[in-house]
Design a protein around this motif. Structure first.
Motif, PDB file in Angstrom:
ATOM      1  N   GLU A  26       2.184   8.153  -4.786  1.00  0.00           N
ATOM      2  CA  GLU A  26       3.154   9.455  -4.350  1.00  0.00           C
ATOM      3  C   GLU A  26       2.134  10.644  -3.922  1.00  0.00           C
ATOM      4  O   GLU A  26       2.692  11.323  -3.314  1.00  0.00           O
ATOM      5  CB  GLU A  26       4.076   9.805  -5.548  1.00  0.00           C
ATOM      6  CG  GLU A  26       5.072   8.693  -6.047  1.00  0.00           C
ATOM      7  CD  GLU A  26       4.646   7.827  -6.946  1.00  0.00           C
ATOM      8  OE1 GLU A  26       3.443   7.552  -7.227  1.00  0.00           O
ATOM      9  OE2 GLU A  26       5.524   6.971  -7.414  1.00  0.00           O
ATOM     10  N   THR A  27       0.929  10.615  -4.460  1.00  0.00           N
ATOM     11  CA  THR A  27       0.105  11.876  -4.066  1.00  0.00           C
ATOM     12  C   THR A  27      -0.103  11.769  -2.543  1.00  0.00           C
ATOM     13  O   THR A  27      -0.267  12.752  -2.035  1.00  0.00           O
ATOM     14  CB  THR A  27      -1.305  11.448  -4.754  1.00  0.00           C
ATOM     15  OG1 THR A  27      -1.086  12.045  -6.073  1.00  0.00           O
ATOM     16  CG2 THR A  27      -2.458  12.044  -4.137  1.00  0.00           C
ATOM     17  N   LEU A  28      -0.463  10.586  -2.044  1.00  0.00           N
ATOM     18  CA  LEU A  28      -0.660  10.427  -0.552  1.00  0.00           C
ATOM     19  C   LEU A  28       0.730  10.614   0.155  1.00  0.00           C
ATOM     20  O   LEU A  28       0.541  11.131   1.499  1.00  0.00           O
ATOM     21  CB  LEU A  28      -1.500   9.166  -0.475  1.00  0.00           C
ATOM     22  CG  LEU A  28      -2.683   9.020  -0.708  1.00  0.00           C
ATOM     23  CD1 LEU A  28      -3.391   7.728  -0.608  1.00  0.00           C
ATOM     24  CD2 LEU A  28      -3.569  10.137   0.105  1.00  0.00           C
ATOM     25  N   VAL A  29       1.713  10.092  -0.315  1.00  0.00           N
ATOM     26  CA  VAL A  29       3.005  10.097   0.355  1.00  0.00           C
ATOM     27  C   VAL A  29       3.528  11.538   0.525  1.00  0.00           C
ATOM     28  O   VAL A  29       3.665  11.933   1.689  1.00  0.00           O
ATOM     29  CB  VAL A  29       3.879   9.305  -0.399  1.00  0.00           C
ATOM     30  CG1 VAL A  29       5.574   9.589   0.338  1.00  0.00           C
ATOM     31  CG2 VAL A  29       3.491   7.970  -0.266  1.00  0.00           C
ATOM     32  N   GLY A  36       1.483  14.289   0.080  1.00  0.00           N
ATOM     33  CA  GLY A  36       0.437  15.304   0.297  1.00  0.00           C
ATOM     34  C   GLY A  36      -0.786  14.678   0.956  1.00  0.00           C
ATOM     35  O   GLY A  36      -1.890  15.393   0.735  1.00  0.00           O
ATOM     36  N   GLY A  37      -0.656  13.898   1.722  1.00  0.00           N
ATOM     37  CA  GLY A  37      -1.729  13.170   2.184  1.00  0.00           C
ATOM     38  C   GLY A  37      -2.568  13.733   3.152  1.00  0.00           C
ATOM     39  O   GLY A  37      -3.587  13.694   3.010  1.00  0.00           O
ATOM     40  N   LYS A  38      -1.883  14.780   4.009  1.00  0.00           N
ATOM     41  CA  LYS A  38      -2.896  15.659   4.830  1.00  0.00           C
ATOM     42  C   LYS A  38      -3.701  16.539   4.140  1.00  0.00           C
ATOM     43  O   LYS A  38      -4.784  16.659   4.291  1.00  0.00           O
ATOM     44  CB  LYS A  38      -1.643  16.360   5.688  1.00  0.00           C
ATOM     45  CG  LYS A  38      -2.444  17.147   6.642  1.00  0.00           C
ATOM     46  CD  LYS A  38      -1.354  17.897   7.576  1.00  0.00           C
ATOM     47  CE  LYS A  38      -2.154  18.704   8.303  1.00  0.00           C
ATOM     48  NZ  LYS A  38      -1.136  19.374   9.195  1.00  0.00           N
ATOM     49  N   LEU A  39      -3.149  17.165   2.857  1.00  0.00           N
ATOM     50  CA  LEU A  39      -3.959  18.067   2.297  1.00  0.00           C
ATOM     51  C   LEU A  39      -4.940  17.278   1.256  1.00  0.00           C
ATOM     52  O   LEU A  39      -6.007  17.756   1.229  1.00  0.00           O
ATOM     53  CB  LEU A  39      -3.090  18.920   1.356  1.00  0.00           C
ATOM     54  CG  LEU A  39      -1.902  19.687   1.714  1.00  0.00           C
ATOM     55  CD1 LEU A  39      -1.526  20.438   0.658  1.00  0.00           C
ATOM     56  CD2 LEU A  39      -2.630  20.705   2.765  1.00  0.00           C
ATOM     57  N   VAL A  40      -4.569  16.195   0.774  1.00  0.00           N
ATOM     58  CA  VAL A  40      -5.510  15.438  -0.024  1.00  0.00           C
ATOM     59  C   VAL A  40      -6.460  14.665   0.732  1.00  0.00           C
ATOM     60  O   VAL A  40      -8.000  15.004   0.494  1.00  0.00           O
ATOM     61  CB  VAL A  40      -4.660  14.214  -0.715  1.00  0.00           C
ATOM     62  CG1 VAL A  40      -5.685  13.173  -1.530  1.00  0.00           C
ATOM     63  CG2 VAL A  40      -3.583  14.756  -1.760  1.00  0.00           C
ATOM     64  N   MET A  41      -6.468  14.081   1.977  1.00  0.00           N
ATOM     65  CA  MET A  41      -7.540  13.816   2.721  1.00  0.00           C
ATOM     66  C   MET A  41      -8.338  14.805   3.160  1.00  0.00           C
ATOM     67  O   MET A  41      -9.799  14.498   2.941  1.00  0.00           O
ATOM     68  CB  MET A  41      -7.012  12.799   3.888  1.00  0.00           C
ATOM     69  CG  MET A  41      -5.995  11.704   3.400  1.00  0.00           C
ATOM     70  SD  MET A  41      -6.787  10.622   2.271  1.00  0.00           S
ATOM     71  CE  MET A  41      -8.179   9.951   3.073  1.00  0.00           C
ATOM     72  N   TRP A  44      -2.710   7.120   5.569  1.00  0.00           N
ATOM     73  CA  TRP A  44      -3.695   7.910   5.169  1.00  0.00           C
ATOM     74  C   TRP A  44      -4.902   7.314   5.027  1.00  0.00           C
ATOM     75  O   TRP A  44      -6.100   8.163   5.225  1.00  0.00           O
ATOM     76  CB  TRP A  44      -3.149   9.065   4.205  1.00  0.00           C
ATOM     77  CG  TRP A  44      -2.146   9.952   4.433  1.00  0.00           C
ATOM     78  CD1 TRP A  44      -0.791   9.695   4.281  1.00  0.00           C
ATOM     79  CD2 TRP A  44      -2.200  10.991   5.419  1.00  0.00           C
ATOM     80  NE1 TRP A  44      -0.013  10.629   4.726  1.00  0.00           N
ATOM     81  CE2 TRP A  44      -0.739  11.432   5.475  1.00  0.00           C
ATOM     82  CE3 TRP A  44      -3.249  11.625   6.124  1.00  0.00           C
ATOM     83  CZ2 TRP A  44      -0.464  12.592   6.234  1.00  0.00           C
ATOM     84  CZ3 TRP A  44      -2.691  12.609   6.884  1.00  0.00           C
ATOM     85  CH2 TRP A  44      -1.620  13.286   6.813  1.00  0.00           C
ATOM     86  N   LEU A  45      -4.986   6.318   4.139  1.00  0.00           N
ATOM     87  CA  LEU A  45      -6.167   5.890   3.765  1.00  0.00           C
ATOM     88  C   LEU A  45      -6.951   4.984   4.942  1.00  0.00           C
ATOM     89  O   LEU A  45      -8.318   5.228   5.014  1.00  0.00           O
ATOM     90  CB  LEU A  45      -5.955   4.561   2.819  1.00  0.00           C
ATOM     91  CG  LEU A  45      -5.448   5.153   1.321  1.00  0.00           C
ATOM     92  CD1 LEU A  45      -5.093   3.970   0.484  1.00  0.00           C
ATOM     93  CD2 LEU A  45      -6.655   5.718   0.622  1.00  0.00           C
TER      94      LEU A  45
END
Ligand code: NDP
Ligand code: MG
Length: 386
Positions: A123-126, A128-133, A224-225
């Motif tokens: 759910e982190t990537l779903v 907030g994927g853009k910010l996380v990457m 994202w990955l």
């Protein structure tokens, strides 16, 4: 390879299996966290003797502080406590095994503190994927997937030259209700939806598997990955859960990763990468498996998968909204406030009625979209009792 780990969500399904791996390979455990299960957290703390533990629930944390008063383990509470665990000084790798979007802030905290991440919390990537990457790149840390499909793709990609990837092929077990029609799903119970054929997981992801929302979340996670768009990600139902996912390369060669369905394999690889160490899991006996079956997903019955693909194509905050609506709906389904098919309808409606095309959204925008979506869902359905 990780040497000292903090395990966020250590009392859950992924958390406890992470500790199995840590135990087997003598990894140092520096912090452990839970929502409220202090009985198990205390047991884990006494075994692994971390520097600190954190519990989201304030009351439970106060109780644990008393129980652990004969040790040197610091006890923290609330969201700040969990963030502290994500940033614990002596750890090099944070395993995020929290369920839901609650994992997003701890993920960002860990990255900002320069920790590598073994990420189960999709759910982190779903959301907030853009910010996380971006944070991963800015802080020069590594992000290793724990989700079995994404770990499989990551494993298949080892040794592939840059630019060789044509598409990723995510496998899905199809969950408990594979082959069922909408009519047949009308009255399924919580107990039925909670019985997964191949994997033993936490309640939320088990429901997500039965609605196929889980695969929808995983399509977004993969985007994202691995830097893929929706059209470069295929989903195929593979009932036996032996092939954990595949990649197709430019020359149409397909590479797959196989193994028994046991999360300790992808968890361990995320922690020992690039090393391959002995595993407590069973060997794959492929002759006993005999044959493997593959089917197209049924996008009409399992609407969540289609809605997640739609949210991915729209981009921006749409995936955040799909995830938030689903978290609220699953929570209500587990409390028997809504029916099984309502989950898909709620997620569809949330994404369909959302109209905000912010391209440069911030963390605050994500948190606000998440909050507003949950509030809307609860307002509409929260009062119903079946
Ligand atoms: P569980 O429900 O089994 O465990 C969740 C963990 O997070 C528990 O330690 C729980 O504490 C803690 N927790 C719950 N809510 C919060 C919160 N709001 N803030 C902080 N901590 C919280 O989940 P799973 O282990 O099944 O799943 C964890 C993540 O991994 C999910 O994102 C899931 O999608 C993903 N995943 C899981 C797989 C699996 O096989 N289980 C496979 C692939 C991915 P407490 O015990 O006190 O409630
Ligand atoms: Mg998965």
């Amino acid at each position: 390879m990780a040497k000292a780990i903090s395990v966020l969500g250590s009392t859950g399904s992924i958390g406890t299996q992470t500790l199995d791996v840590a135990r087997m390979h003598g990894l140092k455990v520096t912090a452990l966290t839970a929502n409220s299960n202090i009985k198990l957290l205390e047991k884990q703390a006494r075994e692994f003797m971390p520097k600190m533990v954190a519990v989201l629930d304030m009351g439970a944390a106060a109780q644990l502080k008393i129980s652990l008063s004969d040790t040197n383990i610091d006890v923290f509470c609330g969201e700040e406590g969990i963030k502290k665990a994500a940033q614990e000084e002596s750890c090099d790798t944070v395993v995020n095994a929290i369920v839901g979007v609650a994992g997003l802030l701890p993920t960002l905290a860990a990255i900002k503190a320069g920790k590598n991440l073994a990420l189960a919390n999709k759910e982190t990537l779903v959301a907030g994927g853009k910010l996380v990457m971006k944070a991963v790149e800015d802080n020069n840390v590594k992000l290793y997937p724990v989700d079995s499909e994404h770990s499989a793709i990551f494993q298949c990609l080892q040794g592939c030259p840059d630019g060789a990837l044509k598409k990723v092929i995510l496998t899905a077990s199809g969950g408990t209700f594979f082959g069922k029609t909408r009519d047949e799903l009308e009255n399924v119970s919580v107990k039925q939806a909670l019985s997964h054929p191949n994997w033993d997981m936490g309640a939320k992801i088990t429901i997500d598997s039965s609605t196929m929302m889980n695969k929808g979340l995983e399509v977004i996670e993969a985007s994202w990955l691995f830097g893929c768009s929706d059209k470069d990600i295929d989903v195929v139902i593979h009932r036996e859960s032996i092939i954990h996912s595949m990649i197709q390369l430019k020359d149409n060669a397909v590479i797959a990763q196989l193994g028994v369905p046991d999360m300790r394999i992808p968890i361990q690889y995320a922690l020992t990468y690039p090393k391959r160490l002995p595993s407590p899991t069973k060997e794959l006996d492929i002759c006993r498996i005999g044959k493997m079956s593959f089917f197209e997903p049924d996008y009409d019955t399992f609407v969540c998968l289609a809605v997640c693909r739609d949210a991915l194509r729209r981009g921006g905050l749409y995936p955040t909204v799909a995830n938030a609506a689903n978290e609220a709906a699953v929570d209500m389904f587990l409390r028997e406030q809504i029916r099984f098919l309502d989950i898909g309808d709620i997620v569809s409606e949330a994404v369909g009625s959302f109209c905000d095309d912010k391209k440069d959204f911030t963390l605050e925008d994500i948190l606000e979209a998440d909050k507003q979506t949950r509030a809307k869902v609860r307002e509409k359905f929260g009062h119903i009792s079946l």
